[in-house]
Motif scaffolding. Structure first.
Motif, PDB file in Angstrom:
ATOM      1  N   THR A  12       0.853  -1.189   0.000  1.00 29.54           N
ATOM      2  CA  THR A  12       0.000   0.000   0.000  1.00 29.54           C
ATOM      3  C   THR A  12       0.884   1.232   0.000  1.00 29.54           C
ATOM      4  OG1 THR A  12      -0.221  -0.129   2.405  1.00 29.54           O
ATOM      5  CG2 THR A  12      -1.994  -1.087   1.108  1.00 29.54           C
ATOM      6  N   HIS A  13       0.546   2.146  -0.874  1.00 31.20           N
ATOM      7  CA  HIS A  13       1.249   3.413  -0.993  1.00 31.20           C
ATOM      8  C   HIS A  13       0.232   4.541  -0.952  1.00 31.20           C
ATOM      9  CE1 HIS A  13       4.762   1.358  -3.313  1.00 31.20           C
ATOM     10  NE2 HIS A  13       4.989   1.369  -2.023  1.00 31.20           N
ATOM     11  N   THR A  14       0.401   5.449  -0.007  1.00 32.84           N
ATOM     12  CA  THR A  14      -0.403   6.662   0.034  1.00 32.84           C
ATOM     13  C   THR A  14       0.435   7.760  -0.612  1.00 32.84           C
ATOM     14  OG1 THR A  14      -1.475   5.926   2.067  1.00 32.84           O
ATOM     15  CG2 THR A  14      -1.651   8.272   1.514  1.00 32.84           C
ATOM     16  N   LEU A  54      -4.757   6.372  -1.791  1.00 36.08           N
ATOM     17  CA  LEU A  54      -4.219   5.074  -1.397  1.00 36.08           C
ATOM     18  C   LEU A  54      -4.238   4.110  -2.584  1.00 36.08           C
ATOM     19  CD1 LEU A  54      -3.151   3.198   0.867  1.00 36.08           C
ATOM     20  CD2 LEU A  54      -5.522   2.493   1.201  1.00 36.08           C
ATOM     21  N   TRP A  55      -3.062   3.657  -2.971  1.00 33.84           N
ATOM     22  CA  TRP A  55      -2.898   2.682  -4.043  1.00 33.84           C
ATOM     23  C   TRP A  55      -2.541   1.342  -3.412  1.00 33.84           C
ATOM     24  CZ3 TRP A  55      -2.328   3.939  -9.508  1.00 33.84           C
ATOM     25  CH2 TRP A  55      -2.614   5.281  -9.785  1.00 33.84           C
ATOM     26  N   THR A  56      -3.098   0.261  -3.947  1.00 31.86           N
ATOM     27  CA  THR A  56      -2.781  -1.074  -3.466  1.00 31.86           C
ATOM     28  C   THR A  56      -2.263  -1.891  -4.642  1.00 31.86           C
ATOM     29  OG1 THR A  56      -4.518  -0.921  -1.801  1.00 31.86           O
ATOM     30  CG2 THR A  56      -3.669  -3.122  -2.279  1.00 31.86           C
ATOM     31  N   VAL A  57      -1.108  -2.505  -4.442  1.00 30.56           N
ATOM     32  CA  VAL A  57      -0.509  -3.362  -5.465  1.00 30.56           C
ATOM     33  C   VAL A  57      -0.451  -4.771  -4.878  1.00 30.56           C
ATOM     34  CG1 VAL A  57       1.516  -3.790  -6.906  1.00 30.56           C
ATOM     35  CG2 VAL A  57       0.871  -1.429  -6.327  1.00 30.56           C
ATOM     36  N   GLY A  90       5.396   6.181   3.243  1.00 31.77           N
ATOM     37  CA  GLY A  90       6.393   5.148   3.011  1.00 31.77           C
ATOM     38  C   GLY A  90       5.840   3.915   2.325  1.00 31.77           C
ATOM     39  N   ASP A  91       6.694   2.919   2.160  1.00 30.07           N
ATOM     40  CA  ASP A  91       6.382   1.668   1.471  1.00 30.07           C
ATOM     41  C   ASP A  91       5.867   0.661   2.499  1.00 30.07           C
ATOM     42  OD1 ASP A  91       6.494  -0.202  -0.775  1.00 30.07           O
ATOM     43  OD2 ASP A  91       8.254  -1.073   0.213  1.00 30.07           O
ATOM     44  N   LYS A  92       4.564   0.404   2.486  1.00 31.88           N
ATOM     45  CA  LYS A  92       3.977  -0.538   3.440  1.00 31.88           C
ATOM     46  C   LYS A  92       3.707  -1.856   2.732  1.00 31.88           C
ATOM     47  CE  LYS A  92       1.629   2.896   6.285  1.00 31.88           C
ATOM     48  NZ  LYS A  92       0.339   3.311   6.831  1.00 31.88           N
ATOM     49  N   THR A  93       4.241  -2.938   3.292  1.00 33.21           N
ATOM     50  CA  THR A  93       4.035  -4.251   2.689  1.00 33.21           C
ATOM     51  C   THR A  93       3.491  -5.231   3.713  1.00 33.21           C
ATOM     52  OG1 THR A  93       6.287  -4.993   3.166  1.00 33.21           O
ATOM     53  CG2 THR A  93       5.935  -3.901   1.047  1.00 33.21           C
ATOM     54  N   GLU A  94       2.736  -6.197   3.208  1.00 25.98           N
ATOM     55  CA  GLU A  94       2.188  -7.261   4.045  1.00 25.98           C
ATOM     56  C   GLU A  94       2.194  -8.543   3.231  1.00 25.98           C
ATOM     57  OE1 GLU A  94      -2.029  -8.470   6.213  1.00 25.98           O
ATOM     58  OE2 GLU A  94      -1.857  -6.561   5.178  1.00 25.98           O
ATOM     59  N   VAL A  95       2.667  -9.619   3.812  1.00 30.65           N
ATOM     60  CA  VAL A  95       2.679 -10.913   3.142  1.00 30.65           C
ATOM     61  C   VAL A  95       1.458 -11.692   3.600  1.00 30.65           C
ATOM     62  CG1 VAL A  95       3.928 -13.091   2.854  1.00 30.65           C
ATOM     63  CG2 VAL A  95       5.185 -10.921   2.971  1.00 30.65           C
ATOM     64  N   THR A 104      -9.956  -8.175   2.779  1.00 30.15           N
ATOM     65  CA  THR A 104      -9.303  -7.592   3.938  1.00 30.15           C
ATOM     66  C   THR A 104      -8.895  -6.163   3.607  1.00 30.15           C
ATOM     67  OG1 THR A 104      -8.475  -9.743   4.588  1.00 30.15           O
ATOM     68  CG2 THR A 104      -7.423  -7.836   5.601  1.00 30.15           C
ATOM     69  N   PRO A 105      -9.444  -5.183   4.320  1.00 30.44           N
ATOM     70  CA  PRO A 105      -9.079  -3.802   4.027  1.00 30.44           C
ATOM     71  C   PRO A 105      -7.588  -3.564   4.253  1.00 30.44           C
ATOM     72  CG  PRO A 105     -10.935  -3.910   5.550  1.00 30.44           C
ATOM     73  CD  PRO A 105     -10.378  -5.303   5.407  1.00 30.44           C
ATOM     74  N   PRO A 106      -6.972  -2.707   3.438  1.00 30.45           N
ATOM     75  CA  PRO A 106      -5.547  -2.460   3.579  1.00 30.45           C
ATOM     76  C   PRO A 106      -5.183  -1.689   4.843  1.00 30.45           C
ATOM     77  CG  PRO A 106      -6.485  -1.065   1.870  1.00 30.45           C
ATOM     78  CD  PRO A 106      -7.563  -1.996   2.321  1.00 30.45           C
ATOM     79  N   GLU A 107      -6.112  -0.962   5.411  1.00 27.54           N
ATOM     80  CA  GLU A 107      -5.841  -0.168   6.610  1.00 27.54           C
ATOM     81  C   GLU A 107      -6.648  -0.716   7.781  1.00 27.54           C
ATOM     82  OE1 GLU A 107      -3.570   2.195   6.715  1.00 27.54           O
ATOM     83  OE2 GLU A 107      -3.146   2.010   4.597  1.00 27.54           O
TER      84      GLU A 107
END
Length: 181
Positions: A12-14, A54-57, A90-95, A104-107
């Motif tokens: 996720t990138h804001t 908010l972008w989600t990749v 910043g660069d937020k990542t989740e595996v 599942t919401p990103p936030e």
């Protein structure tokens, strides 16, 4: 660390205001690089709703080892450094190692969609897929009619369509409805 049939990296990138075009250019640069890494299974970009930043990749790999090879690579780290000035948080990542990430919401402060909405959207993609795929494979592979192999091929095609095609599209199309109380 246990191996899974596939793993998902949710990034996720804001963005800072007015940076969407530069971010799209950066995505055009990093996505093909990620696709060249071993075990890469595909990627989707969920662009923000109007007025949001908010972008989600979502990037899928065939194993945790391959996912970590990408996330820990010098190549990715250099590309992320290029984009950091455009990011508000910043660069937020989740595996994720399960399939439930679709809903599942990103936030953490965003409410998860109601179960009945998840059910309806999942049924929306499963029902047509489980009816169309057997028709197509039956026409293409008539010699396998009634075999376990054809059943396996049908199931594999349905799962692939749902995971890599329909759910990314449907969850993006119905994002507003999923978020409503």
């Amino acid at each position: 660390m246990p191996q899974h049939s596939h793993v998902t990296l949710v990034i996720t990138h804001t963005l800072l205001a007015g940076q969407a075009e530069r971010y799209e250019q950066w995505l055009g640069k990093i996505m093909p690089v990620a696709a060249d890494f071993p075990g890469h299974l595909g990627a989707n970009v969920i662009r923000p709703s109007a007025g949001q930043d908010l972008w989600t990749v979502i990037i899928r790999f065939d194993s945790l080892d391959h996912l970590y090879a990408w996330t820990q690579s010098d190549t990715r780290n250099q590309l992320v450094k290029e984009i950091e000035p455009l990011l508000a948080e910043g660069d937020k990542t989740e595996v994720r190692t399960d399939a439930a990430f679709w809903f599942t919401p990103p936030e953490p402060h965003v409410r998860k969609p109601k179960s009945w909405k998840q059910f309806l959207l999942t049924l929306l993609v499963i029902f047509p897929s489980t009816n169309i795929v057997p028709l197509v494979t039956g026409l293409l592979l008539p010699g396998l009619k009634g075999t376990l192999l054809l059943h396996f091929i049908n199931d594999a095609c349905v799962v692939a369509l749902v995971v890599w095609l329909w759910m990314p599209i449907v969850t993006r199309l119905f994002a507003g409805w999923l978020k409503k109380a």
